[in-house]
Design a protein around this motif. Sequence first.
Motif, PDB file in Angstrom:
ATOM      1  N   VAL A 240       1.009  -1.131  -0.104  1.00 49.34           N
ATOM      2  CA  VAL A 240      -0.136  -0.112   0.083  1.00 49.34           C
ATOM      3  C   VAL A 240       0.984   1.213   0.026  1.00 49.34           C
ATOM      4  O   VAL A 240       1.970   1.188   0.326  1.00 49.34           O
ATOM      5  N   PRO A 241       0.341   2.395  -0.526  1.00 43.81           N
ATOM      6  CA  PRO A 241       1.361   3.537  -0.539  1.00 43.81           C
ATOM      7  C   PRO A 241       1.623   4.147   0.988  1.00 43.81           C
ATOM      8  O   PRO A 241       0.821   3.794   1.841  1.00 43.81           O
ATOM      9  N   PHE A 242       2.877   4.714   1.085  1.00 51.45           N
ATOM     10  CA  PHE A 242       3.329   4.908   2.347  1.00 51.45           C
ATOM     11  C   PHE A 242       2.378   5.854   3.119  1.00 51.45           C
ATOM     12  O   PHE A 242       2.213   5.718   4.366  1.00 51.45           O
ATOM     13  N   PRO A 243       1.652   6.553   2.306  1.00 54.21           N
ATOM     14  CA  PRO A 243       0.742   7.543   3.144  1.00 54.21           C
ATOM     15  C   PRO A 243      -0.375   6.933   3.654  1.00 54.21           C
ATOM     16  O   PRO A 243      -1.181   7.727   4.442  1.00 54.21           O
ATOM     17  N   VAL A 244      -0.536   5.835   3.297  1.00 52.57           N
ATOM     18  CA  VAL A 244      -1.734   4.877   3.871  1.00 52.57           C
ATOM     19  C   VAL A 244      -1.431   4.561   5.299  1.00 52.57           C
ATOM     20  O   VAL A 244      -2.137   4.739   6.556  1.00 52.57           O
ATOM     21  N   ILE A 245      -0.126   4.200   5.569  1.00 55.71           N
ATOM     22  CA  ILE A 245       0.336   3.669   6.700  1.00 55.71           C
ATOM     23  C   ILE A 245       0.861   4.831   7.709  1.00 55.71           C
ATOM     24  O   ILE A 245       0.687   4.899   8.943  1.00 55.71           O
ATOM     25  N   HIS A 246       1.533   5.794   6.979  1.00 56.61           N
ATOM     26  CA  HIS A 246       2.063   6.948   7.720  1.00 56.61           C
ATOM     27  C   HIS A 246       1.736   8.127   6.985  1.00 56.61           C
ATOM     28  O   HIS A 246       2.416   8.895   6.260  1.00 56.61           O
ATOM     29  N   PRO A 247       0.243   8.525   7.258  1.00 56.42           N
ATOM     30  CA  PRO A 247      -0.293   9.743   6.445  1.00 56.42           C
ATOM     31  C   PRO A 247       0.273  10.986   6.989  1.00 56.42           C
ATOM     32  O   PRO A 247       0.491  11.243   8.409  1.00 56.42           O
ATOM     33  N   ASN A 248       0.416  11.715   6.175  1.00 54.05           N
ATOM     34  CA  ASN A 248       0.577  13.225   6.484  1.00 54.05           C
ATOM     35  C   ASN A 248      -0.723  14.177   6.445  1.00 54.05           C
ATOM     36  O   ASN A 248      -1.310  14.523   5.770  1.00 54.05           O
ATOM     37  N   LEU A 249      -1.443  14.184   7.664  1.00 58.32           N
ATOM     38  CA  LEU A 249      -2.452  14.376   8.089  1.00 58.32           C
ATOM     39  C   LEU A 249      -2.828  15.719   7.937  1.00 58.32           C
ATOM     40  O   LEU A 249      -1.803  16.666   8.218  1.00 58.32           O
ATOM     41  N   PRO A 250      -4.111  16.199   7.560  1.00 57.76           N
ATOM     42  CA  PRO A 250      -4.295  17.551   7.368  1.00 57.76           C
ATOM     43  C   PRO A 250      -4.209  18.432   8.632  1.00 57.76           C
ATOM     44  O   PRO A 250      -4.328  17.671   9.720  1.00 57.76           O
ATOM     45  N   PRO A 251      -4.400  19.627   8.477  1.00 54.01           N
ATOM     46  CA  PRO A 251      -4.086  20.241   9.666  1.00 54.01           C
ATOM     47  C   PRO A 251      -5.046  20.385  10.713  1.00 54.01           C
ATOM     48  O   PRO A 251      -6.404  20.038  10.390  1.00 54.01           O
ATOM     49  N   VAL A 252      -4.908  20.352  12.071  1.00 59.61           N
ATOM     50  CA  VAL A 252      -5.975  20.604  13.204  1.00 59.61           C
ATOM     51  C   VAL A 252      -5.890  22.035  13.638  1.00 59.61           C
ATOM     52  O   VAL A 252      -5.087  23.002  13.017  1.00 59.61           O
ATOM     53  N   ILE A 253      -6.813  22.254  14.400  1.00 56.62           N
ATOM     54  CA  ILE A 253      -7.156  23.912  14.610  1.00 56.62           C
ATOM     55  C   ILE A 253      -5.955  24.460  15.376  1.00 56.62           C
ATOM     56  O   ILE A 253      -5.758  25.704  15.386  1.00 56.62           O
ATOM     57  N   GLY A 254      -5.372  23.657  16.364  1.00 53.16           N
ATOM     58  CA  GLY A 254      -4.142  24.212  17.007  1.00 53.16           C
ATOM     59  C   GLY A 254      -4.514  24.903  18.349  1.00 53.16           C
ATOM     60  O   GLY A 254      -5.750  25.184  18.550  1.00 53.16           O
ATOM     61  N   GLU A 255      -3.430  25.288  19.170  1.00 55.37           N
ATOM     62  CA  GLU A 255      -3.882  25.827  20.317  1.00 55.37           C
ATOM     63  C   GLU A 255      -4.574  27.113  20.201  1.00 55.37           C
ATOM     64  O   GLU A 255      -5.489  27.631  20.839  1.00 55.37           O
ATOM     65  N   ASP A 256      -3.657  28.067  19.564  1.00 58.01           N
ATOM     66  CA  ASP A 256      -4.160  29.477  19.491  1.00 58.01           C
ATOM     67  C   ASP A 256      -5.672  29.686  18.721  1.00 58.01           C
ATOM     68  O   ASP A 256      -6.352  30.311  19.513  1.00 58.01           O
ATOM     69  N   GLN A 257      -5.716  28.755  17.836  1.00 58.83           N
ATOM     70  CA  GLN A 257      -7.371  28.885  17.268  1.00 58.83           C
ATOM     71  C   GLN A 257      -8.322  28.482  18.247  1.00 58.83           C
ATOM     72  O   GLN A 257      -9.521  28.814  18.327  1.00 58.83           O
ATOM     73  N   ALA A 258      -7.824  27.429  19.069  1.00 57.98           N
ATOM     74  CA  ALA A 258      -8.696  26.628  19.898  1.00 57.98           C
ATOM     75  C   ALA A 258      -9.220  27.763  21.070  1.00 57.98           C
ATOM     76  O   ALA A 258     -10.211  27.681  21.447  1.00 57.98           O
ATOM     77  N   ARG A 259      -7.926  28.499  21.601  1.00 59.60           N
ATOM     78  CA  ARG A 259      -8.204  29.378  22.639  1.00 59.60           C
ATOM     79  C   ARG A 259      -9.165  30.364  22.106  1.00 59.60           C
ATOM     80  O   ARG A 259     -10.188  31.071  23.018  1.00 59.60           O
ATOM     81  N   ARG A 260      -8.926  31.148  21.047  1.00 58.88           N
ATOM     82  CA  ARG A 260      -9.801  31.888  20.515  1.00 58.88           C
ATOM     83  C   ARG A 260     -11.199  31.632  20.399  1.00 58.88           C
ATOM     84  O   ARG A 260     -12.172  32.415  20.782  1.00 58.88           O
ATOM     85  N   LEU A 261     -11.451  30.449  19.842  1.00 64.08           N
ATOM     86  CA  LEU A 261     -12.848  29.833  19.710  1.00 64.08           C
ATOM     87  C   LEU A 261     -13.504  29.805  21.220  1.00 64.08           C
ATOM     88  O   LEU A 261     -14.615  30.102  21.407  1.00 64.08           O
ATOM     89  N   ILE A 262     -12.516  29.158  22.096  1.00 65.40           N
ATOM     90  CA  ILE A 262     -13.155  28.931  23.447  1.00 65.40           C
ATOM     91  C   ILE A 262     -13.582  30.154  24.042  1.00 65.40           C
ATOM     92  O   ILE A 262     -14.708  30.496  24.823  1.00 65.40           O
ATOM     93  N   THR A 263     -12.744  31.285  23.838  1.00 65.45           N
ATOM     94  CA  THR A 263     -13.032  32.470  24.429  1.00 65.45           C
ATOM     95  C   THR A 263     -14.206  33.148  23.792  1.00 65.45           C
ATOM     96  O   THR A 263     -15.336  33.759  24.450  1.00 65.45           O
ATOM     97  N   GLU A 264     -14.403  33.031  22.455  1.00 64.37           N
ATOM     98  CA  GLU A 264     -15.768  33.546  22.050  1.00 64.37           C
ATOM     99  C   GLU A 264     -16.777  32.616  22.326  1.00 64.37           C
ATOM    100  O   GLU A 264     -18.025  33.229  22.599  1.00 64.37           O
ATOM    101  N   TYR A 265     -16.736  31.410  22.486  1.00 61.77           N
ATOM    102  CA  TYR A 265     -17.829  30.523  23.044  1.00 61.77           C
ATOM    103  C   TYR A 265     -18.259  30.916  24.396  1.00 61.77           C
ATOM    104  O   TYR A 265     -19.673  30.818  24.655  1.00 61.77           O
ATOM    105  N   ASN A 266     -17.552  31.098  25.269  1.00 60.71           N
ATOM    106  CA  ASN A 266     -17.702  31.383  26.558  1.00 60.71           C
ATOM    107  C   ASN A 266     -18.437  32.754  26.505  1.00 60.71           C
ATOM    108  O   ASN A 266     -19.086  32.949  27.902  1.00 60.71           O
ATOM    109  N   ARG A 267     -18.151  33.849  25.867  1.00 59.90           N
ATOM    110  CA  ARG A 267     -18.986  35.278  25.899  1.00 59.90           C
ATOM    111  C   ARG A 267     -20.433  35.097  26.380  1.00 59.90           C
ATOM    112  O   ARG A 267     -21.161  34.380  25.424  1.00 59.90           O
ATOM    113  N   GLY A 268     -20.432  35.698  27.599  1.00 56.53           N
ATOM    114  CA  GLY A 268     -22.133  35.616  27.981  1.00 56.53           C
ATOM    115  C   GLY A 268     -22.883  34.501  28.550  1.00 56.53           C
ATOM    116  O   GLY A 268     -23.743  34.421  28.863  1.00 56.53           O
ATOM    117  N   ARG A 269     -22.045  33.272  28.544  1.00 54.43           N
ATOM    118  CA  ARG A 269     -22.499  32.119  29.309  1.00 54.43           C
ATOM    119  C   ARG A 269     -22.305  31.954  30.932  1.00 54.43           C
ATOM    120  O   ARG A 269     -21.146  32.706  31.335  1.00 54.43           O
TER     121      ARG A 269
END
Length: 408
Positions: A112-141
């Motif tokens: 099987v192609p190498f990327p099947v077993i060792h995939p170069n996975l697409p990006p995740v949101i990461g810490e900075d974006q996660a913190r921004r989204l959480i701050t926005e989500y928490n506003r007014g709650r």
Amino acid sequence: MKIVDCEIGVFSVAVGKKAVKGLKPKQRLRSGSYSELSLRLVSKLSYRDTTEALNRVLHRDEAKSMKASTLEDWVEPYGKSLSEGYESKAEEILDSRHVDKQSGIIADGASVPFPVIHPNLPPVIGEDQARRLITEYNRGRDRADKLKYDASTSDIEDGTQECCYISVDDIGVRYQKPERKGKRKKDRSFIENTVIHVQAGEKQYTLTAIGMEKAFKQLVALLLGNGLMENHRLIFFSDGATCIRDYIGKFFGFRQHTIILDWLHLKKKCNEFLSMAIKGSKDEKQQIKKELVSILWTGRSGKAIKYLEALKKSHIKNPIKIEELKGYISRKSPNLTCYALRHELGLRISSNRVEKANDLVVANRQKHNGMSWSIKGSGSLAVITASMINGEMDTWLKERRISFRMAG
């Protein structure tokens, strides 16, 4: 000479041996259009209603009319051959990549192609974006409903590009025993149809088989054939059944993948436990359920367990059920996610795609009151319906070929 059933009537023709291969002496040949019409009707109606509709629309008199038993005797072997077609196509794909075609498990030595077993996975949101989204989500709650950052929230996929969403479920229909002896009680056993829904972008495909082993083997072949394991995130949704989790590990444990517990199932299960475990006024019980669900909505399993431990004794009716609920949350915690953040991002939180597929492929036709099925009969109707959903039926009728190509 052989009798042929078709949309313009019934007549006899001279045919070669190849055309009648596999037919019983009294069985008729069927034209492609007549076969397709019969299959589309029988996937939605009972055998009796289907034959009544066919005979009426095609103006068949008593002598030339189709009988329900005759139709059933044709549909079941047809569905079996179609199922074998799926199996054969899966094995062809697996064999071409030196994957064991009997097991479908990708092991050392598979080409099987190498990327099947060792995939170069697409990006995740990461810490900075996660913190921004959480701050926005928490506003007014309220404070109790606010999200807190932890490392797992950073690992949520950034959009759905290069992601393959796979929903797995079993659906049982009542098993029809070959015969009943005496007045003994009916056996309550079921036939389990495994249904797997695969979605990548705007394309999707539905697999079904009697037995999870066979369904997962076809899933591996489908993903390989469509390039969906190469540099793709594999995200599985299920109702949390241990057997599904074990099969995912068995077939995909060689590479990174994610399993998410269906939100609606988690919520329902917790409410069922609490209904048996707590007491008090209707409003008090509703408030406890709401608070626990709010905690789990943010994926905080540890806090959910602490919340249950802190319940007042005056609110506890059955402490054993509280302990069982704590155990359930603890066992499922690896597959819990921050449902709130996924929802804010417009990402899936549920296995409802496969539940809808269950309805279309099995339940709508086979789960009516009083119905019971043979293994061959249930599996045949399920795979026939799935092939129509996948856009495979036309090619199968004309060429006896399965493409395994995702449909838009």
